[in-house]
Design a protein around this motif. Structure first.
Motif, PDB file in Angstrom:
ATOM      1  N   GLU A 189      30.499  33.040  40.862  1.00  0.00           N
ATOM      2  CA  GLU A 189      31.495  32.553  39.895  1.00  0.00           C
ATOM      3  C   GLU A 189      32.579  33.602  39.658  1.00  0.00           C
ATOM      4  O   GLU A 189      33.786  33.281  39.607  1.00  0.00           O
ATOM      5  CB  GLU A 189      30.799  32.197  38.587  1.00  0.00           C
ATOM      6  N   HIS A 195      31.641  27.409  37.910  1.00  0.00           N
ATOM      7  CA  HIS A 195      30.327  27.741  37.349  1.00  0.00           C
ATOM      8  C   HIS A 195      29.234  26.780  37.812  1.00  0.00           C
ATOM      9  O   HIS A 195      28.180  27.211  38.300  1.00  0.00           O
ATOM     10  CB  HIS A 195      30.415  27.741  35.819  1.00  0.00           C
ATOM     11  N   ALA A 198      28.509  27.041  41.602  1.00  0.00           N
ATOM     12  CA  ALA A 198      27.820  28.284  41.947  1.00  0.00           C
ATOM     13  C   ALA A 198      26.339  28.183  41.615  1.00  0.00           C
ATOM     14  O   ALA A 198      25.474  28.586  42.407  1.00  0.00           O
ATOM     15  CB  ALA A 198      28.457  29.456  41.197  1.00  0.00           C
TER      16      ALA A 198
END
Length: 272
Positions: A189, A195, A198
């Motif tokens: 990230e 986010h 990932a």
């Protein structure tokens, strides 16, 4: 009707995170919920239609009792539970750090007392359960093996100190691995991946890598070499992990901290 995994009634004394994970795994593996009772002060339901009581049942003698409360509650539970146990009852404890000797001092009647150290993946029948007992009862040990193997991989230890070390590895190990998964996702990230993406990629990668490690005849060091091409991206990352043996040192200190705390908890249980 006979239950293929149980010789008779199973009582769970307490049902927190680990107890409920084991219970979910057993129900998925075919244990009949009508053969199970959960004893917990709150009386809170555990699902599966399982009977939940605030005191030990008075209408049956348990074939197996699983101590699944917090270790610090042992001396509050023992005075009520010990008198109702039968010599043929198999007492299984998942209380971290509470040694066989401490259990026997509080529960003198059962012929077989087993220490078990499961981990949370037992909920999905993919767990690891370490086992230790000083009982010579082959039939009782075989029954416990079958019950625990229904949750994943079950393995006996001949030495209680090695059992405790194995528990630090497999019992606490998932938490350490979860932190590593989180660290991988966070690093990706920080380098630019969203986010959620990932996290998904890191988790899926670890699942596949774990399956590969479990099924391969090669050890993890050799598998790492197979992934890494000379002068490539993987080798560049491994050079960072391997520098100064820092990863091995970090993991060794992590496991030692867990083992040290287990020894402290054992001493606390011996003192009562």
């Amino acid at each position: 009707m006979a239950d293929p995994l149980l010789p008779g009634p199973l009582w769970l004394i307490g049902c927190g995170n680990m107890g409920s994970a084991m219970l979910d795994g057993w129900i998925a593996a075919g244990v009949d919920p009508s053969h199970v009772s959960v004893v917990r002060p709150s009386g809170r339901a555990v699902g599966h239609g399982i009977r939940v009581l605030t005191e030990c049942p008075e209408d049956e003698v348990p074939a197996i009792v699983l101590l699944a409360m917090k270790p610090r509650q042992l001396d509050a539970v023992a005075p009520e539970l010990a008198p109702v146990l039968d010599p043929q009852t198999i007492l299984v404890s998942i209380l971290a750090g509470v040694e066989q000797e401490s259990l026997r001092a509080r529960f003198p009647t059962p012929g077989t007392i087993v220490r078990a150290m499961p981990n949370l993946p037992v909920r999905y029948e993919k767990g690891v359960v370490g086992l230790f007992s000083d009982s010579p009862d082959v039939a009782a040990r075989a029954m416990v093996t079958g019950l625990m193997a229904s949750l994943g991989h079950a393995e006996w230890f001949d030495d209680e100190s090695l059992f405790q070390l194995g528990g630090a590895l497999t019992g606490a190990g998932p938490a350490f691995l979860f932190r590593f998964i989180e660290a991988l996702g966070t690093a990706a990230e920080q380098l630019g991946l969203p986010h959620d993406q990932a996290g998904r990629l890191a988790t899926a990668m670890v699942e596949g890598a774990a399956i590969m490690a479990a099924r391969s005849e090669e050890g993890p060091a050799r598998l790492a070499q197979r992934v890494a091409s000379p002068g490539g991206t993987t080798e560049a990352g491994l050079d960072v992990l391997d520098a100064g043996d820092s990863l091995n040192d970090l993991v060794a200190r992590t496991l030692e901290a867990s083992r040290r705390r287990s020894h402290e908890m054992a001493a606390e249980a011996r003192r009562g």
